[in-house]
Design a protein around this motif. Structure first.
Motif, PDB file in Angstrom:
ATOM      1  N   ALA A  94       0.877  -1.256  -0.106  1.00 45.38           N
ATOM      2  CA  ALA A  94      -0.221  -0.113  -0.078  1.00 45.38           C
ATOM      3  C   ALA A  94       0.887   1.230  -0.026  1.00 45.38           C
ATOM      4  CB  ALA A  94      -1.073  -0.098   1.396  1.00 45.38           C
ATOM      5  N   SER A  95       2.111   1.344  -0.350  1.00 47.78           N
ATOM      6  CA  SER A  95       2.801   2.520  -0.578  1.00 47.78           C
ATOM      7  C   SER A  95       3.935   2.290  -1.521  1.00 47.78           C
ATOM      8  CB  SER A  95       3.538   2.594   0.830  1.00 47.78           C
ATOM      9  OG  SER A  95       4.344   3.773   0.954  1.00 47.78           O
ATOM     10  N   GLU A 127       6.023  -1.583  17.002  1.00 46.29           N
ATOM     11  CA  GLU A 127       5.810  -1.055  15.644  1.00 46.29           C
ATOM     12  C   GLU A 127       5.078  -2.212  14.748  1.00 46.29           C
ATOM     13  OE1 GLU A 127       9.315   0.143  13.540  1.00 46.29           O
ATOM     14  OE2 GLU A 127       8.115   0.780  11.801  1.00 46.29           O
ATOM     15  N   GLY A 134       3.885  -3.446  10.943  1.00 42.79           N
ATOM     16  CA  GLY A 134       4.045  -3.149   9.608  1.00 42.79           C
ATOM     17  C   GLY A 134       5.572  -2.183   9.468  1.00 42.79           C
ATOM     18  N   ALA A 135       6.496  -2.730   9.567  1.00 42.29           N
ATOM     19  CA  ALA A 135       7.671  -1.943   9.599  1.00 42.29           C
ATOM     20  C   ALA A 135       8.443  -1.639   8.394  1.00 42.29           C
ATOM     21  CB  ALA A 135       8.841  -2.354  10.598  1.00 42.29           C
ATOM     22  N   GLY A 136       8.193  -2.465   7.475  1.00 44.20           N
ATOM     23  CA  GLY A 136       8.789  -2.560   6.083  1.00 44.20           C
ATOM     24  C   GLY A 136      10.327  -2.618   6.109  1.00 44.20           C
ATOM     25  N   ILE A 188      10.941   3.864  10.400  1.00 43.62           N
ATOM     26  CA  ILE A 188      10.588   4.466  11.748  1.00 43.62           C
ATOM     27  C   ILE A 188      11.009   3.613  12.749  1.00 43.62           C
ATOM     28  CG2 ILE A 188       8.427   4.529  13.156  1.00 43.62           C
ATOM     29  CD1 ILE A 188       6.800   4.514  10.709  1.00 43.62           C
ATOM     30  N   ARG A 200       5.135  -8.816   8.549  1.00 47.13           N
ATOM     31  CA  ARG A 200       4.733  -9.861   7.931  1.00 47.13           C
ATOM     32  C   ARG A 200       5.539 -10.662   6.783  1.00 47.13           C
ATOM     33  NH1 ARG A 200      -1.162  -9.971   5.589  1.00 47.13           N
ATOM     34  NH2 ARG A 200       0.090  -8.655   4.184  1.00 47.13           N
ATOM     35  N   GLU A 201       5.902  -9.579   6.053  1.00 46.05           N
ATOM     36  CA  GLU A 201       6.520  -9.983   4.701  1.00 46.05           C
ATOM     37  C   GLU A 201       7.858 -10.422   5.011  1.00 46.05           C
ATOM     38  OE1 GLU A 201       7.484 -10.466   1.025  1.00 46.05           O
ATOM     39  OE2 GLU A 201       8.889  -8.969   2.393  1.00 46.05           O
ATOM     40  N   GLY A 207       5.826 -11.930  11.504  1.00 41.01           N
ATOM     41  CA  GLY A 207       4.622 -12.264  11.823  1.00 41.01           C
ATOM     42  C   GLY A 207       3.528 -11.289  11.781  1.00 41.01           C
ATOM     43  N   LEU A 226       0.792  -0.216   9.128  1.00 40.63           N
ATOM     44  CA  LEU A 226       0.035  -0.952   8.406  1.00 40.63           C
ATOM     45  C   LEU A 226      -1.025  -0.248   7.495  1.00 40.63           C
ATOM     46  CD1 LEU A 226      -1.465  -3.329  11.599  1.00 40.63           C
ATOM     47  CD2 LEU A 226       0.060  -3.862   9.779  1.00 40.63           C
ATOM     48  N   PRO A 227      -1.376  -0.895   6.263  1.00 40.90           N
ATOM     49  CA  PRO A 227      -2.207  -0.227   5.203  1.00 40.90           C
ATOM     50  C   PRO A 227      -3.678  -0.305   6.032  1.00 40.90           C
ATOM     51  CG  PRO A 227      -1.641  -2.358   4.439  1.00 40.90           C
ATOM     52  CD  PRO A 227      -0.845  -2.030   5.702  1.00 40.90           C
ATOM     53  N   LEU A 242      -6.964  -2.779   4.663  1.00 40.92           N
ATOM     54  CA  LEU A 242      -7.094  -4.179   5.050  1.00 40.92           C
ATOM     55  C   LEU A 242      -8.299  -4.840   5.058  1.00 40.92           C
ATOM     56  CD1 LEU A 242      -4.920  -3.800   8.563  1.00 40.92           C
ATOM     57  CD2 LEU A 242      -4.404  -5.074   6.639  1.00 40.92           C
TER      58      LEU A 242
HETATM   59  C1  SAM Z   1       2.682   1.164   3.938  1.00 45.67           C
HETATM   60  S1  SAM Z   1       4.059  -0.129   4.458  1.00 45.67           S
HETATM   61  C2  SAM Z   1       5.012   0.689   5.577  1.00 45.67           C
HETATM   62  C3  SAM Z   1       6.176   0.321   5.866  1.00 45.67           C
HETATM   63  C4  SAM Z   1       7.093   1.186   6.611  1.00 45.67           C
HETATM   64  N1  SAM Z   1       6.544   1.411   8.085  1.00 45.67           N
HETATM   65  C5  SAM Z   1       7.358   2.493   6.356  1.00 45.67           C
HETATM   66  O1  SAM Z   1       6.856   3.698   6.958  1.00 45.67           O
HETATM   67  O2  SAM Z   1       7.839   2.845   5.352  1.00 45.67           O
HETATM   68  C6  SAM Z   1       3.021  -1.368   5.113  1.00 45.67           C
HETATM   69  C7  SAM Z   1       3.739  -2.436   5.710  1.00 45.67           C
HETATM   70  O3  SAM Z   1       2.828  -3.334   6.434  1.00 45.67           O
HETATM   71  C8  SAM Z   1       3.189  -4.867   6.330  1.00 45.67           C
HETATM   72  N2  SAM Z   1       1.926  -5.406   6.603  1.00 45.67           N
HETATM   73  C9  SAM Z   1       0.918  -5.617   5.891  1.00 45.67           C
HETATM   74  N3  SAM Z   1       0.051  -6.180   6.679  1.00 45.67           N
HETATM   75  C10 SAM Z   1       0.554  -6.777   7.693  1.00 45.67           C
HETATM   76  C11 SAM Z   1       0.076  -7.692   8.889  1.00 45.67           C
HETATM   77  N4  SAM Z   1      -1.043  -8.104   8.846  1.00 45.67           N
HETATM   78  N5  SAM Z   1       1.074  -7.859   9.766  1.00 45.67           N
HETATM   79  C12 SAM Z   1       2.162  -7.276   9.762  1.00 45.67           C
HETATM   80  N6  SAM Z   1       2.659  -6.407   8.849  1.00 45.67           N
HETATM   81  C13 SAM Z   1       1.784  -6.137   7.932  1.00 45.67           C
HETATM   82  C14 SAM Z   1       3.598  -4.936   4.854  1.00 45.67           C
HETATM   83  O4  SAM Z   1       4.184  -5.966   4.494  1.00 45.67           O
HETATM   84  C15 SAM Z   1       4.436  -3.369   4.705  1.00 45.67           C
HETATM   85  O5  SAM Z   1       5.840  -3.474   5.001  1.00 45.67           O
END
Ligand code: SAM
Length: 195
Positions: free
Chosen positions: A19-20, A46, A48-50, A54, A73-74, A96, A120-121, A125
């Motif tokens: 989503a980004s 934190e 959804g850390a990508g 952050i 999760r990824e 996870g 998280l997006p 979701l």
């Molecule tokens: C918009 S990115 C944000 C990444 C980072 N935090 C940033 O600010 O650049 C969303 C992240 O959420 C993770 N994500 C999506 N659904 C998730 C879930 N159910 N549990 C954990 N991580 C999740 C994705 O894999 C992705 O890395």
């Protein structure tokens, strides 16, 4: 490969799960944790850390006695986060799903979280996943706990977050690609977490 290339590739393959188009800028990352009082030990999660923009700010600011749990999760992102942040005192990267947060905390003997920082997006979701994430956040956050959510669609989801939380404040952050912002939220509404 740069973080931008890795991130864009994941976005092109996985769409709304990422989503980004790009990782958060330094400015957005700092704004997202601005709500946290670093003068005392905190438990921070934190979600959804990508690639960890952050996470980097959290690693720099969390003092002795704080714990930072970073959930992603990824698998490729989780591996990169471990390479970058393993060894940072008090910080742990967990591969996870955000929905399993309560169990992750239980396994580590943590019963209350002071702050959740979310990349998280959340709006995109699936409804049942979003409901479960918000339910778990409500379960683990302490009474004064905060939920701090990045967005790349400034103001658009104000109504959504107001339905989910009792208190919501939005801060615009133009120094990001694309222009972005943070929702600072408190108090999960019972209806938002009910199944
Ligand atoms: C918009 S990115 C944000 C990444 C980072 N935090 C940033 O600010 O650049 C969303 C992240 O959420 C993770 N994500 C999506 N659904 C998730 C879930 N159910 N549990 C954990 N991580 C999740 C994705 O894999 C992705 O890395």
């Amino acid at each position: 490969m740069s973080d931008f290339t890795l991130f864009l590739g994941k976005f092109l393959r996985q769409g709304t799960a990422i989503a980004s188009l790009a990782p958060s800028s330094r400015w957005l990352s700092r704004a997202t944790v601005a709500n946290i009082d670093w003068g005392r030990p905190n438990v921070v999660v934190e979600l959804g850390a990508g690639t960890g923009p952050i996470t980097r700010v959290l690693a720099e600011r969390a003092g002795a006695g704080s714990r930072v749990l970073v959930v992603e999760r990824e698998p490729d992102f989780a591996r990169l986060l471990r390479e970058r942040f393993d060894g940072t005192p008090g910080l742990e990267v967990i591969e996870g799903d955000a929905r399993d947060l309560a169990g992750m905390l239980r396994d580590r003997g943590i019963d209350r979280v002071d702050h959740v920082v979310s990349g998280l997006p959340t709006p995109s979701l699936p409804e049942d996943v979003r409901r479960e994430v918000i339910r778990v956040v409500g379960e683990v956050l302490g009474p004064d706990g905060t939920f701090n959510q990045i967005t790349e669609m400034p103001w658009v989801y104000l109504g959504l977050y107001r339905r989910l939380f009792e208190e919501v404040r939005f801060q615009f952050e133009p120094r990001n690609f694309p222009p972005a912002g943070v929702y600072f939220c408190r108090g999960v509404r019972p209806a938002a977490a009910a199944s």
